[in-house]
Design an enzyme around this catalytic site. Structure first.
Site, PDB file in Angstrom:
ATOM      1  N   LYS A  67      21.102  20.400  -3.221  1.00  0.00           N
ATOM      2  CA  LYS A  67      21.711  20.711  -4.505  1.00  0.00           C
ATOM      3  C   LYS A  67      22.420  19.463  -5.027  1.00  0.00           C
ATOM      4  O   LYS A  67      23.260  18.901  -4.336  1.00  0.00           O
ATOM      5  CB  LYS A  67      22.730  21.857  -4.369  1.00  0.00           C
ATOM      6  CG  LYS A  67      22.124  23.238  -4.306  1.00  0.00           C
ATOM      7  CD  LYS A  67      21.572  23.711  -5.638  1.00  0.00           C
ATOM      8  CE  LYS A  67      22.659  23.933  -6.680  1.00  0.00           C
ATOM      9  NZ  LYS A  67      23.548  25.062  -6.400  1.00  0.00           N
ATOM     10  N   HIS A  68      22.068  19.058  -6.223  1.00  0.00           N
ATOM     11  CA  HIS A  68      22.723  17.920  -6.876  1.00  0.00           C
ATOM     12  C   HIS A  68      22.762  16.671  -5.986  1.00  0.00           C
ATOM     13  O   HIS A  68      23.800  16.066  -5.766  1.00  0.00           O
ATOM     14  CB  HIS A  68      24.106  18.310  -7.366  1.00  0.00           C
ATOM     15  CG  HIS A  68      24.061  19.329  -8.472  1.00  0.00           C
ATOM     16  ND1 HIS A  68      23.602  19.037  -9.734  1.00  0.00           N
ATOM     17  CD2 HIS A  68      24.387  20.638  -8.478  1.00  0.00           C
ATOM     18  CE1 HIS A  68      23.658  20.128 -10.479  1.00  0.00           C
ATOM     19  NE2 HIS A  68      24.122  21.115  -9.745  1.00  0.00           N
ATOM     20  N   ASN A 231      31.673   9.403   0.334  1.00  0.00           N
ATOM     21  CA  ASN A 231      31.860   9.527   1.770  1.00  0.00           C
ATOM     22  C   ASN A 231      31.313  10.865   2.248  1.00  0.00           C
ATOM     23  O   ASN A 231      31.347  11.849   1.517  1.00  0.00           O
ATOM     24  CB  ASN A 231      33.341   9.463   2.123  1.00  0.00           C
ATOM     25  CG  ASN A 231      33.931   8.067   2.029  1.00  0.00           C
ATOM     26  OD1 ASN A 231      33.275   7.072   2.295  1.00  0.00           O
ATOM     27  ND2 ASN A 231      35.196   8.007   1.677  1.00  0.00           N
ATOM     28  N   HIS A 392      24.472   6.213  -2.229  1.00  0.00           N
ATOM     29  CA  HIS A 392      24.956   6.448  -3.592  1.00  0.00           C
ATOM     30  C   HIS A 392      23.779   6.382  -4.569  1.00  0.00           C
ATOM     31  O   HIS A 392      22.804   5.690  -4.303  1.00  0.00           O
ATOM     32  CB  HIS A 392      26.003   5.410  -4.005  1.00  0.00           C
ATOM     33  CG  HIS A 392      27.288   5.529  -3.237  1.00  0.00           C
ATOM     34  ND1 HIS A 392      28.207   6.517  -3.479  1.00  0.00           N
ATOM     35  CD2 HIS A 392      27.776   4.771  -2.226  1.00  0.00           C
ATOM     36  CE1 HIS A 392      29.250   6.372  -2.668  1.00  0.00           C
ATOM     37  NE2 HIS A 392      29.015   5.316  -1.888  1.00  0.00           N
TER      38      HIS A 392
END
Length: 392
Positions: A67-68, A231, A392
């Site tokens: 999810k996302h 993180n 990221h």
């Protein structure tokens, strides 16, 4: 086909949008059903890498629930116990394939966060997996292939609009990757670091006790973290991520978030929760939400007169704070992984409260001595990998 036009980007105002191959080559994927969007493909490609790497590292079929652009859950295909079947709402009877078990476990780690997920499978999707997925709220799936029966089942989902993507399992991307931010192009080498059992040989603690299942759990934790927005901290048990803390600015907040999710996963196995008297025909999302509220500090909203009747056949007694604490204290054999070093021993203290016995992290903090001392105090086994896994 080397490009695919999309409806829009992350938001409806972000147009035009497409996925394409910069070198003009063929896209390594095929849309077999539906019309996946921008975020769908971000989830699909990240989740596929996680599932594929888990399979390569462990030799076991693997799955992820995304999810996302972060995993709500990930798991390898170990068999389900009778408790697992109740916990994950698996119909009694019937054989389940290893790949079906992998997805059911991945989905079951955090069913609330997996609502509307993107599913990823390391192996060909079979009818057993498709049948389970059909009953869940999900946006799409990516796999290296589908049996004819599985594809027909999935095509009936969401009134025929369910997103089904097939990935070429032999595809390997270029060693350099690029990303544009505010008109500036970033370049970096792909993170091709192979996570394997050999990297678990550096014991930081006095205890070197690391049974085979704990090694698998460490690998599951590390590969899950490799594709989780940093993180991040991940708790794993029996080849299944049971708590993922993603995208927090503070490491201790990651550890607390993941620990709270792991506690909730364990509380869902409390006999009183497994025996909740749900009304006939209740939808799975409504049942998931009811269990979540029942276990929260807001249980009074669920059990108030006029509210509980829509969910239960009779009003259940709430679990007291003392009963929850006592149940959580029974949890054992959990593994905790971190994508970067633990800066202080407070992370170990929090992990211990969720039954953590094994820890895997890069090491390298100026306070490693305090972290190790804390782990030794509780007889934990901690391995330093020397490899950070920021994503990221």
């Amino acid at each position: 086909m080397n490009e695919l036009e999309l409806k829009y980007g992350c938001n409806p105002n972000q147009k035009p949008s497409r996925i394409f191959m910069k070198d003009g080559g063929e896209l390594p994927l095929t849309v077999l059903n539906g019309k996946p969007g921008y975020i769908n493909f971000l989830d699909a490609l990240n989740s596929w890498q996680l599932a594929r790497e888990l399979k390569e590292a462990t030799g076991l079929p693997a799955a992820a629930s995304f999810k996302h652009v972060s995993p709500a859950g990930a798991a390898v295909g170990l068999p389900l116990s009778d408790t697992d079947r109740k916990l994950y709402f698996v119909e009694s009877g019937g054989e389940l394939s290893p790949i079906a078990c992998a997805y059911i476990r991945a989905r079951g780690a955090d069913r609330l966060c997996s609502y509307g997920d993107w599913a990823a499978l390391s192996d060909v999707c079979d009818a057993a997996t498709a049948s389970y997925l059909k009953a869940e709220v999900s946006d799409g799936i990516i796999a290296p292939g589908y049996t004819e029966e599985a594809l027909e089942i999935l095509k009936t989902k969401k009134k025929g609009g369910y997103n089904v993507v097939q990935i070429n399992p032999d595809y390997r991307p270029a060693p350099q990757e690029y990303k544009d931010v505010f008109g500036v192009t970033f370049q970096q080498g792909r993170n091709e670091y192979a996570i394997r059992e050999a990297m678990l040989a550096n014991f930081a603690t006095k205890s070197h006790d690391l049974p085979p299942q704990a090694k698998i759990d460490m690998i599951v934790a590390l590969i899950t973290l490799k594709y989780t927005q940093s993180n991040s901290v991940c708790y794993v048990k029996d080849g299944q991520a049971i708590g993922v803390g993603a995208g927090q600015q503070s490491r201790i907040h990651c550890t607390r978030l993941a620990g709270t999710k792991a506690d909730n996963w364990w509380l869902r196995q409390h006999p009183q929760v497994l025996a909740l008297p749900f009304v006939t025909g209740i939808r799975r999302p409504d049942r998931d939400n009811a269990i979540d509220v029942y276990l929260s500090d807001e249980w009074e909203d669920l059990l108030a007169d006029g509210a509980w009747q829509a969910v239960f056949t009779e009003r259940p007694q709430p679990l007291t704070a003392e009963e929850k604490k006592a149940w959580i204290s029974k949890q054992r054999g959990v593994t905790c992984g971190s994508d970067a070093f633990f800066p202080f021993g407070d992370n170990v203290e929090r992990a211990r409260k969720s039954g953590v016995q094994y820890i895997v992290q890069p090491g390298g903090s100026i306070r490693d001595d305090h972290v190790i001392e804390t782990a030794d105090k509780y007889g934990m086994t901690m391995c330093f990998t020397g490899m950070r896994l920021f994503h990221h």
